[in-house]
Design a protein around this motif. Structure first.
Motif, short mmCIF file in Angstrom:
data_model
loop_
_atom_site.label_atom_id
_atom_site.label_comp_id
_atom_site.label_asym_id
_atom_site.label_seq_id
_atom_site.Cartn_x
_atom_site.Cartn_y
_atom_site.Cartn_z
N ARG A 69 39.53 39.73 34.42
CA ARG A 69 39.90 40.31 35.70
C ARG A 69 39.84 41.82 35.65
O ARG A 69 40.02 42.43 34.60
CB ARG A 69 41.27 39.83 36.16
N ASP A 70 39.57 42.39 36.81
CA ASP A 70 39.55 43.83 36.99
C ASP A 70 40.66 44.15 37.99
O ASP A 70 40.49 43.94 39.20
CB ASP A 70 38.18 44.26 37.53
N ASN A 71 41.78 44.63 37.48
CA ASN A 71 42.93 44.87 38.34
C ASN A 71 42.65 45.94 39.39
O ASN A 71 43.16 45.86 40.51
CB ASN A 71 44.14 45.25 37.50
N ALA A 72 41.84 46.92 39.03
CA ALA A 72 41.53 48.00 39.97
C ALA A 72 40.77 47.47 41.18
O ALA A 72 40.86 48.02 42.28
CB ALA A 72 40.74 49.08 39.28
N LYS A 73 40.02 46.41 40.99
CA LYS A 73 39.23 45.82 42.07
C LYS A 73 39.86 44.56 42.64
O LYS A 73 39.27 43.91 43.51
CB LYS A 73 37.82 45.50 41.58
N ASN A 74 41.03 44.20 42.13
CA ASN A 74 41.69 42.96 42.57
C ASN A 74 40.74 41.77 42.48
O ASN A 74 40.69 40.93 43.40
CB ASN A 74 42.22 43.09 44.00
N THR A 75 40.00 41.72 41.40
CA THR A 75 38.97 40.70 41.26
C THR A 75 39.12 39.98 39.93
O THR A 75 39.38 40.60 38.89
CB THR A 75 37.57 41.35 41.33
N VAL A 76 38.96 38.67 39.98
CA VAL A 76 38.92 37.85 38.77
C VAL A 76 37.53 37.24 38.68
O VAL A 76 36.92 36.91 39.70
CB VAL A 76 40.02 36.77 38.78
N TYR A 77 37.04 37.11 37.46
CA TYR A 77 35.69 36.61 37.22
C TYR A 77 35.73 35.35 36.37
O TYR A 77 36.66 35.14 35.60
CB TYR A 77 34.86 37.67 36.49
N LEU A 78 34.70 34.56 36.50
CA LEU A 78 34.47 33.45 35.60
C LEU A 78 33.00 33.53 35.17
O LEU A 78 32.11 33.22 35.96
CB LEU A 78 34.76 32.10 36.26
N GLN A 79 32.80 33.98 33.95
CA GLN A 79 31.46 34.02 33.39
C GLN A 79 31.15 32.67 32.79
O GLN A 79 31.88 32.18 31.91
CB GLN A 79 31.36 35.11 32.31
#
Length: 125
Positions: A69-79
């Motif tokens: 996750r990138d807290n600055a972008k409020n985004t979570v990823y699933l690679q």
């Protein structure tokens, strides 16, 4: 309220990679647990990965999928790497307030308060 919007799904071939993204908006929490679930027709939603206190993966994806996750972008990823046809399904981004420290809790769908609308991932053989 928290709104979750997934993106990055699609149709790929076995062995390919995809990265799902989930952007959160609305209410924010000082601590939280993110996760990903998936579902195929006629089946219950299946836990895939979770992050927040502990990092935990379903056995079927361990070593191939990575949640971040990138807290600055409020985004979570699933690679998702080395995709298999059995990875096909609708993938849901989830979040709950607070951290989660047990595997039984982090993989339980009922503990997550907020769900995205889901995004289709199809892996052809």
């Amino acid at each position: 309220q928290v709104q979750l919007v997934e993106s990055g799904g699609g149709l790929v071939q076995a062995g390919d990679s995809l990265r799902l993204s989930c952007v959160a908006s609305g209410r924010t929490f000082s601590t939280y647990t993110n996760g990903w679930f998936r579902q195929t027709p006629g089946n219950e939603r299946e836990f895939v990965a979770g992050s927040g206190g502990i990092l935990y993966y379903a056995e079927s994806v361990k070593g191939r999928f990575t949640i971040s996750r990138d807290n600055a972008k409020n985004t979570v990823y699933l690679q998702m790497n080395s995709l298999k046809p059995e990875d096909t399904g609708v993938y849901y981004c989830v979040v709950r307030r607070g951290l989660t420290y047990t595997s039984s809790f982090i993989r339980s769908a009922s503990v997550y308060e907020y769900w995205g609308q889901g995004i289709q991932v199809t892996v052809s053989s």
